[in-house]
Design a protein around this motif. Structure first.
Motif, PDB file in Angstrom:
ATOM      1  N   GLU A   1       0.724  -1.209   0.064  1.00  0.00           N
ATOM      2  CA  GLU A   1       0.001  -0.105  -0.006  1.00  0.00           C
ATOM      3  C   GLU A   1       0.723   1.209  -0.014  1.00  0.00           C
ATOM      4  N   GLY A   2       2.066   1.045  -0.051  1.00  0.00           N
ATOM      5  CA  GLY A   2       3.091   2.322  -0.156  1.00  0.00           C
ATOM      6  C   GLY A   2       3.488   2.643   1.142  1.00  0.00           C
ATOM      7  N   TRP A   3       3.494   1.877   2.295  1.00  0.00           N
ATOM      8  CA  TRP A   3       3.994   2.272   3.734  1.00  0.00           C
ATOM      9  C   TRP A   3       5.479   1.533   3.490  1.00  0.00           C
ATOM     10  N   GLN A   4       6.345   2.409   3.966  1.00  0.00           N
ATOM     11  CA  GLN A   4       7.847   1.943   4.118  1.00  0.00           C
ATOM     12  C   GLN A   4       8.321   1.563   5.428  1.00  0.00           C
ATOM     13  N   PRO A   5       8.908   0.568   5.834  1.00  0.00           N
ATOM     14  CA  PRO A   5       9.444   0.270   7.048  1.00  0.00           C
ATOM     15  C   PRO A   5      10.250   1.281   7.498  1.00  0.00           C
ATOM     16  N   GLN A   6      10.456   2.003   8.435  1.00  0.00           N
ATOM     17  CA  GLN A   6      11.224   3.050   9.018  1.00  0.00           C
ATOM     18  C   GLN A   6      12.557   2.454   9.776  1.00  0.00           C
ATOM     19  N   LYS A   7      13.401   2.343   9.033  1.00  0.00           N
ATOM     20  CA  LYS A   7      14.476   1.338   9.549  1.00  0.00           C
ATOM     21  C   LYS A   7      15.361   2.437  10.627  1.00  0.00           C
ATOM     22  N   GLN A   8      15.802   1.613  11.662  1.00  0.00           N
ATOM     23  CA  GLN A   8      16.728   2.116  12.316  1.00  0.00           C
ATOM     24  C   GLN A   8      18.126   2.227  12.273  1.00  0.00           C
ATOM     25  N   HIS A   9      18.868   3.049  12.778  1.00  0.00           N
ATOM     26  CA  HIS A   9      20.247   2.942  12.626  1.00  0.00           C
ATOM     27  C   HIS A   9      20.962   1.831  12.942  1.00  0.00           C
ATOM     28  N   TRP A  10      22.029   1.221  12.227  1.00  0.00           N
ATOM     29  CA  TRP A  10      22.414  -0.057  12.550  1.00  0.00           C
ATOM     30  C   TRP A  10      22.841  -0.163  14.112  1.00  0.00           C
ATOM     31  N   THR A  11      23.223   0.706  14.764  1.00  0.00           N
ATOM     32  CA  THR A  11      23.426   0.695  16.095  1.00  0.00           C
ATOM     33  C   THR A  11      22.179   0.435  17.379  1.00  0.00           C
ATOM     34  N   HIS A  12      21.139   0.668  16.792  1.00  0.00           N
ATOM     35  CA  HIS A  12      19.861   0.435  17.543  1.00  0.00           C
ATOM     36  C   HIS A  12      19.706  -0.946  18.033  1.00  0.00           C
ATOM     37  N   LYS A  13      20.206  -1.925  17.503  1.00  0.00           N
ATOM     38  CA  LYS A  13      20.218  -3.205  18.155  1.00  0.00           C
ATOM     39  C   LYS A  13      20.734  -3.072  19.680  1.00  0.00           C
ATOM     40  N   ASP A  14      21.918  -2.258  19.839  1.00  0.00           N
ATOM     41  CA  ASP A  14      22.385  -2.076  21.301  1.00  0.00           C
ATOM     42  C   ASP A  14      21.370  -1.732  22.364  1.00  0.00           C
ATOM     43  N   GLU A  15      20.351  -0.975  21.633  1.00  0.00           N
ATOM     44  CA  GLU A  15      19.647  -0.310  22.740  1.00  0.00           C
ATOM     45  C   GLU A  15      18.166  -1.102  22.936  1.00  0.00           C
ATOM     46  N   LEU A  16      18.059  -2.158  22.160  1.00  0.00           N
ATOM     47  CA  LEU A  16      16.927  -3.137  22.421  1.00  0.00           C
ATOM     48  C   LEU A  16      16.633  -3.783  23.724  1.00  0.00           C
ATOM     49  N   TRP A  17      15.880  -3.901  24.412  1.00  0.00           N
ATOM     50  CA  TRP A  17      15.765  -4.182  25.838  1.00  0.00           C
ATOM     51  C   TRP A  17      16.057  -5.827  25.944  1.00  0.00           C
ATOM     52  N   ASN A  18      15.431  -6.461  24.957  1.00  0.00           N
ATOM     53  CA  ASN A  18      15.677  -8.081  25.273  1.00  0.00           C
ATOM     54  C   ASN A  18      15.949  -8.841  24.180  1.00  0.00           C
ATOM     55  N   SER A  19      15.937 -10.036  24.336  1.00  0.00           N
ATOM     56  CA  SER A  19      16.471 -10.939  22.940  1.00  0.00           C
ATOM     57  C   SER A  19      15.414 -11.165  22.019  1.00  0.00           C
ATOM     58  N   VAL A  20      14.073 -10.934  22.535  1.00  0.00           N
ATOM     59  CA  VAL A  20      13.127 -10.946  21.652  1.00  0.00           C
ATOM     60  C   VAL A  20      13.252  -9.842  20.597  1.00  0.00           C
ATOM     61  N   GLY A  21      13.331  -8.599  21.043  1.00  0.00           N
ATOM     62  CA  GLY A  21      13.741  -7.573  20.090  1.00  0.00           C
ATOM     63  C   GLY A  21      14.815  -7.710  19.246  1.00  0.00           C
ATOM     64  N   ARG A  22      15.947  -8.465  19.600  1.00  0.00           N
ATOM     65  CA  ARG A  22      17.147  -8.855  18.889  1.00  0.00           C
ATOM     66  C   ARG A  22      17.059  -9.814  17.950  1.00  0.00           C
ATOM     67  N   GLU A  23      15.940 -10.762  18.335  1.00  0.00           N
ATOM     68  CA  GLU A  23      15.696 -11.738  17.160  1.00  0.00           C
ATOM     69  C   GLU A  23      15.086 -11.198  15.979  1.00  0.00           C
ATOM     70  N   TRP A  24      13.976 -10.310  16.230  1.00  0.00           N
ATOM     71  CA  TRP A  24      13.447  -9.503  15.178  1.00  0.00           C
ATOM     72  C   TRP A  24      14.564  -8.758  14.390  1.00  0.00           C
ATOM     73  N   TRP A  25      15.398  -7.998  15.166  1.00  0.00           N
ATOM     74  CA  TRP A  25      16.442  -7.393  14.311  1.00  0.00           C
ATOM     75  C   TRP A  25      17.233  -8.237  13.647  1.00  0.00           C
ATOM     76  N   ASP A  26      17.580  -9.527  14.048  1.00  0.00           N
ATOM     77  CA  ASP A  26      18.482 -10.288  13.223  1.00  0.00           C
ATOM     78  C   ASP A  26      17.759 -10.868  12.105  1.00  0.00           C
ATOM     79  N   LYS A  27      16.339 -10.929  11.922  1.00  0.00           N
ATOM     80  CA  LYS A  27      15.713 -11.516  11.007  1.00  0.00           C
ATOM     81  C   LYS A  27      15.569 -10.268   9.932  1.00  0.00           C
ATOM     82  N   GLY A  28      15.955  -9.182   9.984  1.00  0.00           N
ATOM     83  CA  GLY A  28      16.108  -7.995   9.138  1.00  0.00           C
ATOM     84  C   GLY A  28      15.064  -7.232   9.312  1.00  0.00           C
ATOM     85  N   TYR A  29      14.251  -7.149  10.245  1.00  0.00           N
ATOM     86  CA  TYR A  29      13.211  -6.017  10.672  1.00  0.00           C
ATOM     87  C   TYR A  29      13.887  -5.024  11.355  1.00  0.00           C
ATOM     88  N   TRP A  30      14.609  -4.167  10.634  1.00  0.00           N
ATOM     89  CA  TRP A  30      15.240  -2.999  11.460  1.00  0.00           C
ATOM     90  C   TRP A  30      14.042  -1.804  11.881  1.00  0.00           C
TER      91      TRP A  30
END
Length: 230
Positions: free
Chosen positions: A159-188
């Motif tokens: 529909e034209g919506w663009q994933p708003q990707k975070q800076h590559w350093t944002h992974k270090d700011e994620l609170w837990n392993s669940v968030g980091r798992e999403w990050w590692d799958k490419g959902y930045w």
């Protein structure tokens, strides 16, 4: 003499005008307020009405998992145990039950049913919200309720919506392993994930500069629970 006649005419004309019924002043809160289309659900059994609202883009506003203890009677708890966590409460007697939905603009829709067995909708009301948006242009927002995130993401991108990707350093700011798992799958576009029931937040942006917040619930096969236009 003429001045006396005109004065009399103005006097009686003023009385006549003041005695005319005045047009009611419309409340300003609902004017030009944008909201998701509300289908006609009168007389439908609640499950059918719920499906129509979800298809139109309304989201069941689920209560916290502890809310069951606050329900007044067995009717409310029966709805809860069926998975309708958007229930507000049920009355005694004729058994009126209230359910809340929310749309992408922050509006709340109150749906009331009557009856205990095969309860049907007898009223629905759009409630005022200080957070609701005035009419503005944005990309089309499909219904995402209960879709797995990957599927919802594909629909939004189509529909034209663009994933708003975070800076590559944002992974270090994620609170837990669940968030980091999403990050590692490419959902930045992930913002963060909570503990407990595991709610995760993702951001999208459209060509008009609008931001869309999508929240999922669950860890494995997480599904969309809410989305809102910011």
């Amino acid at each position: 003499m003429k001045s006396l006649i005109f004065s009399s005419l103005y006097f009686f004309l003023g009385i006549a005008i003041s005695s005319l019924p005045m047009e009611p002043v419309l409340a300003q809160t609902n004017q030009s307020r944008q909201h998701t289309k509300i289908p006609s659900i009168y007389g439908l059994e609640y499950e059918q009405a719920r499906q129509k609202l979800i298809a139109a883009g309304w989201q069941p506003q689920k209560q916290h998992w502890t809310y069951r203890n606050e329900l007044w009677n067995s009717s409310g708890r029966e709805w809860w145990d069926k998975g309708y966590w958007e229930i507000e409460n049920c009355s005694g007697g004729l058994v009126y039950c209230s359910f809340y939905f929310r749309d992408v603009y922050g509006n709340r829709l109150l749906v009331t049913t009557q009856g205990q067995v095969n309860a049907t909708v007898n009223k629905w009301t759009l409630e005022n919200s200080s957070q609701s948006h005035q009419s503005r242009q944005h990309s089309s927002i499909p219904s995402l309720y209960a879709l797995e995130y990957a599927q919802a993401r594909r629909k939004l991108i189509a529909e034209g919506w663009q994933p708003q990707k975070q800076h590559w350093t944002h992974k270090d700011e994620l609170w837990n392993s669940v968030g980091r798992e999403w990050w590692d799958k490419g959902y930045w576009e992930i913002e963060n994930c909570s503990e407990g029931l595991v709610y995760c937040s993702f951001y999208f942006r459209d060509v008009y500069g609008d931001r869309l917040l999508v929240r999922t619930q669950g860890q494995d096969n997480a599904k969309v629970a809410q989305w809102s236009l910011e």
